[in-house]
Scaffold this active site. Sequence first.
Site, mmCIF file in Angstrom:
data_model
loop_
_atom_site.group_PDB
_atom_site.id
_atom_site.type_symbol
_atom_site.label_atom_id
_atom_site.label_comp_id
_atom_site.label_asym_id
_atom_site.label_seq_id
_atom_site.Cartn_x
_atom_site.Cartn_y
_atom_site.Cartn_z
ATOM 1 N N LYS A 13 0.845 -1.214 0.000
ATOM 2 C CA LYS A 13 0.000 0.000 0.000
ATOM 3 C C LYS A 13 0.874 1.255 0.000
ATOM 4 O O LYS A 13 0.667 2.155 -0.808
ATOM 5 C CB LYS A 13 -0.918 0.022 1.245
ATOM 6 C CG LYS A 13 -1.859 -1.164 1.315
ATOM 7 C CD LYS A 13 -2.770 -1.100 2.537
ATOM 8 C CE LYS A 13 -2.038 -1.167 3.865
ATOM 9 N NZ LYS A 13 -1.335 -2.441 4.111
ATOM 10 N N ARG A 88 -9.869 0.956 8.519
ATOM 11 C CA ARG A 88 -9.229 -0.289 8.889
ATOM 12 C C ARG A 88 -10.241 -1.272 9.484
ATOM 13 O O ARG A 88 -9.889 -2.379 9.831
ATOM 14 C CB ARG A 88 -8.237 0.093 9.955
ATOM 15 C CG ARG A 88 -6.988 -0.639 10.200
ATOM 16 C CD ARG A 88 -6.147 -0.935 9.075
ATOM 17 N NE ARG A 88 -4.870 -1.369 9.536
ATOM 18 C CZ ARG A 88 -3.729 -0.784 9.214
ATOM 19 N NH1 ARG A 88 -3.710 0.249 8.416
ATOM 20 N NH2 ARG A 88 -2.610 -1.274 9.648
ATOM 21 N N ARG A 127 11.828 -5.309 4.587
ATOM 22 C CA ARG A 127 11.485 -3.894 4.374
ATOM 23 C C ARG A 127 12.415 -2.959 5.135
ATOM 24 O O ARG A 127 12.748 -3.181 6.288
ATOM 25 C CB ARG A 127 10.048 -3.609 4.813
ATOM 26 C CG ARG A 127 9.756 -2.098 4.801
ATOM 27 C CD ARG A 127 8.309 -1.777 4.902
ATOM 28 N NE ARG A 127 7.689 -2.308 6.100
ATOM 29 C CZ ARG A 127 6.387 -2.304 6.309
ATOM 30 N NH1 ARG A 127 5.571 -1.825 5.388
ATOM 31 N NH2 ARG A 127 5.903 -2.806 7.418
ATOM 32 N N ARG A 159 11.180 -1.185 10.709
ATOM 33 C CA ARG A 159 10.065 -0.868 11.595
ATOM 34 C C ARG A 159 9.991 -1.834 12.779
ATOM 35 O O ARG A 159 10.203 -3.030 12.624
ATOM 36 C CB ARG A 159 8.745 -0.896 10.816
ATOM 37 C CG ARG A 159 8.388 0.460 10.255
ATOM 38 C CD ARG A 159 7.227 0.446 9.311
ATOM 39 N NE ARG A 159 6.049 -0.251 9.798
ATOM 40 C CZ ARG A 159 4.896 -0.295 9.135
ATOM 41 N NH1 ARG A 159 4.793 0.337 7.968
ATOM 42 N NH2 ARG A 159 3.878 -0.961 9.606
ATOM 43 N N ARG A 170 -0.465 -9.071 13.119
ATOM 44 C CA ARG A 170 -1.073 -8.053 12.236
ATOM 45 C C ARG A 170 -1.904 -8.709 11.140
ATOM 46 O O ARG A 170 -2.945 -8.187 10.750
ATOM 47 C CB ARG A 170 0.032 -7.166 11.621
ATOM 48 C CG ARG A 170 0.555 -6.121 12.625
ATOM 49 C CD ARG A 170 1.910 -5.571 12.239
ATOM 50 N NE ARG A 170 1.913 -4.901 10.960
ATOM 51 C CZ ARG A 170 3.002 -4.742 10.201
ATOM 52 N NH1 ARG A 170 4.176 -5.205 10.609
ATOM 53 N NH2 ARG A 170 2.911 -4.121 9.050
HETATM 54 P P1 AP5 Z 1 4.831 -1.616 1.800
HETATM 55 O O1 AP5 Z 1 4.458 -0.775 0.627
HETATM 56 O O2 AP5 Z 1 5.569 -0.982 2.918
HETATM 57 O O3 AP5 Z 1 3.521 -2.402 2.333
HETATM 58 P P2 AP5 Z 1 2.234 -1.861 3.103
HETATM 59 O O4 AP5 Z 1 1.040 -2.500 2.482
HETATM 60 O O5 AP5 Z 1 2.252 -0.374 3.186
HETATM 61 O O6 AP5 Z 1 2.496 -2.554 4.498
HETATM 62 P P3 AP5 Z 1 2.395 -1.947 5.972
HETATM 63 O O7 AP5 Z 1 3.143 -2.903 6.858
HETATM 64 O O8 AP5 Z 1 2.769 -0.516 6.020
HETATM 65 O O9 AP5 Z 1 0.885 -2.082 6.244
HETATM 66 P P4 AP5 Z 1 0.190 -2.067 7.577
HETATM 67 O O10 AP5 Z 1 -1.198 -1.917 7.124
HETATM 68 O O11 AP5 Z 1 0.448 -3.231 8.446
HETATM 69 O O12 AP5 Z 1 0.898 -0.857 8.377
HETATM 70 P P5 AP5 Z 1 0.453 0.655 8.695
HETATM 71 O O13 AP5 Z 1 1.649 1.491 8.678
HETATM 72 O O14 AP5 Z 1 -0.710 1.038 7.875
HETATM 73 O O15 AP5 Z 1 5.666 -2.868 1.222
HETATM 74 C C1 AP5 Z 1 6.229 -3.836 2.099
HETATM 75 C C2 AP5 Z 1 7.603 -4.308 1.556
HETATM 76 O O16 AP5 Z 1 7.398 -4.981 0.313
HETATM 77 C C3 AP5 Z 1 8.590 -3.157 1.239
HETATM 78 O O17 AP5 Z 1 9.886 -3.562 1.588
HETATM 79 C C4 AP5 Z 1 8.472 -2.976 -0.277
HETATM 80 O O18 AP5 Z 1 9.694 -2.518 -0.840
HETATM 81 C C5 AP5 Z 1 8.158 -4.389 -0.732
HETATM 82 N N1 AP5 Z 1 7.319 -4.420 -1.935
HETATM 83 C C6 AP5 Z 1 6.215 -3.665 -2.201
HETATM 84 N N2 AP5 Z 1 5.687 -3.987 -3.394
HETATM 85 C C7 AP5 Z 1 6.467 -4.988 -3.888
HETATM 86 C C8 AP5 Z 1 6.451 -5.765 -5.097
HETATM 87 N N3 AP5 Z 1 5.519 -5.565 -6.050
HETATM 88 N N4 AP5 Z 1 7.397 -6.721 -5.251
HETATM 89 C C9 AP5 Z 1 8.349 -6.927 -4.300
HETATM 90 N N5 AP5 Z 1 8.424 -6.221 -3.158
HETATM 91 C C10 AP5 Z 1 7.496 -5.272 -2.952
HETATM 92 O O19 AP5 Z 1 -0.056 0.503 10.205
HETATM 93 C C11 AP5 Z 1 0.852 0.256 11.243
HETATM 94 C C12 AP5 Z 1 0.095 0.268 12.571
HETATM 95 O O20 AP5 Z 1 -0.486 1.571 12.797
HETATM 96 C C13 AP5 Z 1 -1.093 -0.698 12.682
HETATM 97 O O21 AP5 Z 1 -0.681 -2.002 13.059
HETATM 98 C C14 AP5 Z 1 -1.940 0.004 13.745
HETATM 99 O O22 AP5 Z 1 -1.420 -0.239 15.033
HETATM 100 C C15 AP5 Z 1 -1.755 1.471 13.408
HETATM 101 N N6 AP5 Z 1 -2.783 1.963 12.483
HETATM 102 C C16 AP5 Z 1 -2.585 2.442 11.211
HETATM 103 N N7 AP5 Z 1 -3.749 2.796 10.653
HETATM 104 C C17 AP5 Z 1 -4.716 2.539 11.576
HETATM 105 C C18 AP5 Z 1 -6.136 2.683 11.583
HETATM 106 N N8 AP5 Z 1 -6.812 3.162 10.514
HETATM 107 N N9 AP5 Z 1 -6.818 2.307 12.694
HETATM 108 C C19 AP5 Z 1 -6.169 1.842 13.775
HETATM 109 N N10 AP5 Z 1 -4.829 1.667 13.837
HETATM 110 C C20 AP5 Z 1 -4.105 2.017 12.743
HETATM 111 MG MG MG Z 2 2.480 1.035 4.755
#
Ligand code: AP5
Ligand code: MG
Length: 216
Positions: A13, A88, A127, A159, A170
Amino acid sequence: MRLVLVGPPGAGKGTQAQFIASNLSIPKISTGDIFRANVSGGTELGKLAKTYMDRGDLVPDEVTIAMVRDRLSEDDAQDGFLLDGFPRNVPQAEILKKMLADWGQALDLVLELVVDDDEVVRRLAGRRTCSQCGRIWHVEFDDKQDDLCDACGGTLFQRDDDKEETVRHRLEVYQEQTAPLINFYADEGILVGVDATGPVEEVTQRAMDAIRPFLG
Ligand code: AP5
Ligand code: MG
């Protein structure tokens, strides 16, 4: 264009959000990034969020929703935005719908990034994120030999919530709380699924192809 990206942790994402938002000239609003900025800034919000994030649990809805309401009220979000990581769960989606309706707005499209659990674990284990410009890298797929960002020279970090047991939790939280959004938005008629496997540029291409028919 008012767009939401949904998909499991590691679906890409954040990676896709940076390219899609730039292609469409709209702000990328990532709740995870805003929470992490508060954690590093040592704010009260950051201290609270960190206890949930470190476990891989969701931050309470009232805190998250208030933060998103503030961000969406800013000038740069009035003509469109890309939300990454929000909503979410179904209650967040319902409140977002009401909030936008009160402002005479509505979502145009929800893109679901589809990828399996094994790939997610591989992606998150490697990552690295730039502490300066926020750009996302992968040690293996981007063939990183050092801890420096190829875009800006900043130092890369791993991270705290990318430890294997936290990633597993997660994924469970995603299945239990976030996956029901797929049906919610399918019922609203604005959900489109995109295959998120393969090279990053190909996924961006597929995402842009899916978005094009919805551009006003
Ligand atoms: P990346 O693009 O970083 O993936 P992502 O989908 O953004 O993964 P996240 O871990 O950020 O998602 P998340 O939803 O768990 O975390 P968030 O920060 O939102 O890609 C991942 C890796 O893959 C990278 O190394 C990239 O280079 C590689 N990659 C990407 N595409 C590729 C491809 N095509 N081929 C090969 N490699 C590839 O949330 C974190 C925390 O915040 C949550 O756990 C929660 O505690 C809190 N939080 C956030 N939003 C909310 C909400 N709305 N409500 C409540 N709590 C929340
Ligand atoms: Mg992300």
